[in-house]
Design an enzyme around this catalytic site. Structure first.
Site, PDB file in Angstrom:
ATOM      1  CB  THR A 183      -0.908   0.039   1.246  1.00  0.00           C
ATOM      2  OG1 THR A 183      -0.075   0.034   2.422  1.00  0.00           O
ATOM      3  CG2 THR A 183      -1.840  -1.163   1.280  1.00  0.00           C
ATOM      4  CE  LYS A 184       3.650   1.854   4.662  1.00  0.00           C
ATOM      5  NZ  LYS A 184       2.849   0.682   4.988  1.00  0.00           N
TER       6      LYS A 184
END
Length: 379
Positions: A183-184
């Protein structure tokens, strides 16, 4: 019509798929040439002398604490408003995590709170760049210098962000740890990186991340297939794979573009949600955020009910974060209690993160905004 908009989605294209395929065909899947290339490219991008890749940001934080000599009886100051990995790594080193409160505007660590918590046992400060916005490193570094403390930057949210001086996050603290979780701002699926300027610590990190041996398989392969290595320390298994590093090389090439896309999405939300009874994210002047998160605070509406109503409409949301001093383990182990850090508690009760990632189109954003307004401002 109900749309399906997940909270987060990694931006993966044919370039990443081709890069992984090449590694699979090469026959060298674990840490090797691609990892070396990724480390060099990332260090050049950040502006640091060295970069050491790991299998997660958690490993990066743990190894950083270990090479700084943090151990039993030591104290490490960090914000309570962070993901549990930040504090867990301190515990795994045998040290005590000393929580402090946050700034109510930025949700970053409050430098004034840091100075109040320093004791003779304090050895380091972990600074978390919340949501991709750099913390006030000028004040933090001044405090660290005054008291002779080491600084580790938890930049899990902040790949590509910039401090006030225009330098990229990763160039001020003693060590900076990045996350490449799915998700980064950029991803390798799972993975992390440590940036630093100290060659001695960089060499030690490379030894510790792979069992404490003197040469990894790639080095042994390069040196005339010499099998010999020495065990220097009782190290760990924290190395990445070339599969992950191949993805990382492609993601790094897109990072600035992806951060720009997230910034434009944040600007869209700012423009279209400013008539509601909510607190929009605040970004300090002169810095550049990576816009990993778009957290809003609900002034009157119940946060958990809002999350449920958004889910009914197909929109994913999340909460970043529950203050660690309120969680069962840290209450029990270190005797923290409700009321210890009022700002973090107040923020937590009302905060919720909206979707923000490159694939979101204007049609998606219009729908998210419409859903928020339907819930908070019904006709």
């Amino acid at each position: 019509m109900v749309m399906n908009i997940p909270f987060a989605r990694p931006y993966i294209t044919q370039e990443e798929i081709r890069a992984v395929t090449e590694v699979l065909k090469s026959g060298w899947l674990s840490m090797g040439e691609k990892t070396v290339m990724f480390e060099r490219a990332f260090a050049e991008y950040i502006g640091s002398k060295y970069a050491v890749a790991t299998n997660s940001c958690t490993s990066a934080l743990f190894l950083s604490l270990k090479v700084l000599g943090i151990g039993r009886g030591d104290e490490v100051i960090l914000p309570t408003f962070t993901f549990t990995a930040t504090a867990n790594t301190v515990v795994h080193c045998g040290a005590k995590p000393v929580f402090v409160d946050i700034d109510e505007k930025t949700y970053n660590i409050d430098p004034d709170s840091v100075e109040e918590r320093i004791t003779d046992n304090t050895k380091a400060i972990i600074v978390v760049h919340y949501a991709g916005q750099p913390a006030d490193m000028r004040k933090i570094m001044k405090i660290a210098k005054t008291y002779g403390l080491k600084v580790i930057e938890d930049a899990a949210h902040a790949a590509g962000a910039k401090y006030e001086n225009g330098k990229k996050v990763g160039a001020l603290g003693n060590l900076t740890c990045f996350s490449f979780y799915a998700t980064k701002p950029m991803t390798t699926g799972e993975g992390g990186m440590i940036t630093l300027d100290d060659g001695y610590l960089a060499d030690k990190l490379r030894i510790l991340r792979l069992h404490g041996i003197s040469k990894d398989a790639w080095k042994r392969y390069l040196e005339n297939n010499s099998w010999y290595y020495e065990v220097i320390e009782a190290g760990y298994k924290c190395n990445p794979t070339d599969l992950a590093s191949a993805i990382g090389l492609e993601q790094l090439r897109k990072l600035d573009w992806m951060n720009t896309r997230r910034k434009k999405i944040a600007e869209y939300y700012n423009e279209h949600l400013n008539d509601l009874d909510i607190i929009l994210p605040y970004v300090r002047p002169k810095i550049e955020s990576a816009y990993h998160l778009y957290p809003i605070r609900l002034v009157k509406y119940n946060r958990d009910k809002f999350i449920n109503e958004m889910a009914k409409r197909g929109v994913g949301t999340s909460v970043h974060f529950m203050p660690l001093h309120l969680t069962r383990f840290y209450r029990k182990m270190f005797k923290y209690k409700k009321g210890d850090f009022p700002v973090a508690e107040r923020v937590f009760r009302s905060i919720v993160s909206l979707p923000i990632y490159p694939q979101l189109t204007e049609r998606h954003l219009e729908y998210v905004v419409r859903c928020v307004k339907e819930i908070l401002k019904p006709r």
